[in-house]
Scaffold this active site. Sequence first.
Site, PDB file in Angstrom:
ATOM      1  N   ASN A 184       0.883  -1.166   0.000  1.00  0.00           N
ATOM      2  CA  ASN A 184       0.000   0.000   0.000  1.00  0.00           C
ATOM      3  C   ASN A 184       0.922   1.218   0.000  1.00  0.00           C
ATOM      4  OD1 ASN A 184      -1.857   1.995   0.408  1.00  0.00           O
ATOM      5  ND2 ASN A 184      -2.767   1.088   2.244  1.00  0.00           N
ATOM      6  N   ARG A 238      -2.514  -2.068  -3.527  1.00  0.00           N
ATOM      7  CA  ARG A 238      -3.786  -1.387  -3.279  1.00  0.00           C
ATOM      8  C   ARG A 238      -3.850  -0.138  -4.153  1.00  0.00           C
ATOM      9  NH1 ARG A 238      -5.492   2.728   1.254  1.00  0.00           N
ATOM     10  NH2 ARG A 238      -7.732   2.723   0.885  1.00  0.00           N
ATOM     11  N   HIS A 293     -13.176   2.270  -0.001  1.00  0.00           N
ATOM     12  CA  HIS A 293     -13.145   1.222   1.035  1.00  0.00           C
ATOM     13  C   HIS A 293     -13.803  -0.065   0.542  1.00  0.00           C
ATOM     14  CE1 HIS A 293     -13.235   4.494   4.453  1.00  0.00           C
ATOM     15  NE2 HIS A 293     -11.992   4.223   4.090  1.00  0.00           N
ATOM     16  N   GLY A 353     -11.168   7.566   8.037  1.00  0.00           N
ATOM     17  CA  GLY A 353     -12.139   7.717   6.953  1.00  0.00           C
ATOM     18  C   GLY A 353     -13.311   6.810   7.288  1.00  0.00           C
ATOM     19  N   ARG A 406     -13.025  14.927   7.668  1.00  0.00           N
ATOM     20  CA  ARG A 406     -13.844  15.297   6.502  1.00  0.00           C
ATOM     21  C   ARG A 406     -15.285  15.589   6.907  1.00  0.00           C
ATOM     22  NH1 ARG A 406     -12.104  10.038   3.600  1.00  0.00           N
ATOM     23  NH2 ARG A 406      -9.908  10.453   3.226  1.00  0.00           N
ATOM     24  N   GLU A 450      -7.893  -5.750   5.020  1.00  0.00           N
ATOM     25  CA  GLU A 450      -7.766  -5.404   3.601  1.00  0.00           C
ATOM     26  C   GLU A 450      -6.581  -6.112   2.967  1.00  0.00           C
ATOM     27  OE1 GLU A 450      -8.462  -1.254   4.924  1.00  0.00           O
ATOM     28  OE2 GLU A 450      -9.299  -0.993   2.919  1.00  0.00           O
TER      29      GLU A 450
HETATM   30  P1  AMP Z   1      -8.475   3.326  10.995  1.00  0.00           P
HETATM   31  O1  AMP Z   1      -8.546   4.481  10.027  1.00  0.00           O
HETATM   32  O2  AMP Z   1      -9.403   2.203  10.659  1.00  0.00           O
HETATM   33  O3  AMP Z   1      -7.071   2.873  11.283  1.00  0.00           O
HETATM   34  O4  AMP Z   1      -9.026   3.901  12.384  1.00  0.00           O
HETATM   35  C1  AMP Z   1      -8.314   4.875  13.110  1.00  0.00           C
HETATM   36  C2  AMP Z   1      -9.223   5.518  14.122  1.00  0.00           C
HETATM   37  O5  AMP Z   1      -9.786   4.520  15.001  1.00  0.00           O
HETATM   38  C3  AMP Z   1      -8.523   6.471  15.071  1.00  0.00           C
HETATM   39  O6  AMP Z   1      -8.429   7.757  14.518  1.00  0.00           O
HETATM   40  C4  AMP Z   1      -9.454   6.479  16.270  1.00  0.00           C
HETATM   41  O7  AMP Z   1     -10.439   7.482  16.101  1.00  0.00           O
HETATM   42  C5  AMP Z   1     -10.173   5.155  16.206  1.00  0.00           C
HETATM   43  N1  AMP Z   1      -9.858   4.260  17.329  1.00  0.00           N
HETATM   44  C6  AMP Z   1      -8.832   3.393  17.463  1.00  0.00           C
HETATM   45  N2  AMP Z   1      -8.911   2.758  18.648  1.00  0.00           N
HETATM   46  C7  AMP Z   1     -10.017   3.213  19.284  1.00  0.00           C
HETATM   47  C8  AMP Z   1     -10.654   2.941  20.538  1.00  0.00           C
HETATM   48  N3  AMP Z   1     -10.171   2.056  21.403  1.00  0.00           N
HETATM   49  N4  AMP Z   1     -11.781   3.632  20.819  1.00  0.00           N
HETATM   50  C9  AMP Z   1     -12.272   4.536  19.960  1.00  0.00           C
HETATM   51  N5  AMP Z   1     -11.735   4.816  18.761  1.00  0.00           N
HETATM   52  C10 AMP Z   1     -10.622   4.171  18.426  1.00  0.00           C
END
Ligand code: AMP
Length: 396
Positions: free
Chosen positions: A10, A91, A180, A210, A239, A382
């Site tokens: 990626n 990706r 996604h 996102g 966003r 992914e």
């Molecule tokens: P991703 O883009 O799927 O990697 O998700 C990242 C986001 O997941 C972070 O910016 C957080 O807002 C959220 N996140 C990760 N761990 C937690 C948690 N334990 N509780 C709430 N939000 C979380």
Amino acid sequence: MTTRTVLVINSGSSSIKYQLVDPDSGASLASGLVERIGEPEGAIKHKHGEDVTELTGPVADHGAGLTEVLRLFDEKGPTLTEANIVAVGHRVVQGGKHFSGPALIDDDVVATIERLVPLGPLHNPAHLKGIEVGRKLLSDVPHVAVFDTAFFQDLPEEAARYALNREVADAYEIRRYGAHGTSHQYVSGVVADMLGRNDLKQVVLHLGNGASASAVVGAHAVETSMGLTPLEGLVMGGRTGDIDPAAVFHLTRVAGKSVDEIDHLFNRESGMKGLAGDNDMRAVWARINAGESQAREAMDIYLHRLVKYVGAYTAVMGGLEALTFTAGIGENDANLRAELCERLAYMGMRIDGEANALHSAEARIISTPESTVTVLVVPTNEELAIARQAMTLVQG
Ligand code: AMP
């Protein structure tokens, strides 16, 4: 059966994230990240089992980064020959209307991804760098592009076409491509397997930095919240999600802002960051618990948007049988899941508090047996989905 592996890449504008995956067993054999490419101080992290190697120092460009990664595979293992690498899966975020599945990369495919840069200006140029150096440095194996938009290629026309002047929309390829898609396809497939049904009406909520929602009937997406770009739809980390496009005219005419400034404002300075001061949901909850009313209001706006989408998608499908949470917030934020399902209780949705509170990396059901909708948490993967698609394309 001898192990076969796929190296999943990626490639971002200043980073390369990679993982060596065994698509048959689903195991990750090694993974890593090259960061801050082109900056004075870069970093590389390579993980092989419990063994973690961290290097710092300048990484001149993507070619230098990948060369270093291949050296780490040789030195720290597993060597790619030992691992029997059969393909590299890249990706790619924007495949426009050209790719409804994975594509074996040749010069024509590269040219098409390049032609799609105006539709994916933040991502496609970075993917092209990864593809170019990957093909050069790993020239013995086939390279496969797996597109984030592919799963949404067969959206019904009524969902994909905006009510924008037909000639203009067609001339400039303005339609809803979604994003996604690899995650939505993977997660909805896991749900179908878990519930033993191939005709489910389901909604998948991919809630990460996102965020996007999709409505899936059987194995087909019938709606998704991201549009021409990943800006449309749900409230996200930075966003806006849905906003009246007239806000752009207004900010141009009244505030004298340039298109680039508005792009930055809508894509990076809005969402939870712009409403609550933080794009990380953990920090937003901390602010709520500290009594910050704007943070609570931001959460209500976030949840309200989700309630609207789940309701709308239920109407579009004529019912809802499974609602699934995935990605960073979806997988980890039990509070948010509980609050959303509470707001959806009118549907007969009932959450099992204990199951919801459980921290687990396993796919699981969190609704009660009486719930009219099965609610699940399914960790997205992914990399595995990309590896499987690449493997299927090259070896059947
Ligand atoms: P991703 O883009 O799927 O990697 O998700 C990242 C986001 O997941 C972070 O910016 C957080 O807002 C959220 N996140 C990760 N761990 C937690 C948690 N334990 N509780 C709430 N939000 C979380």
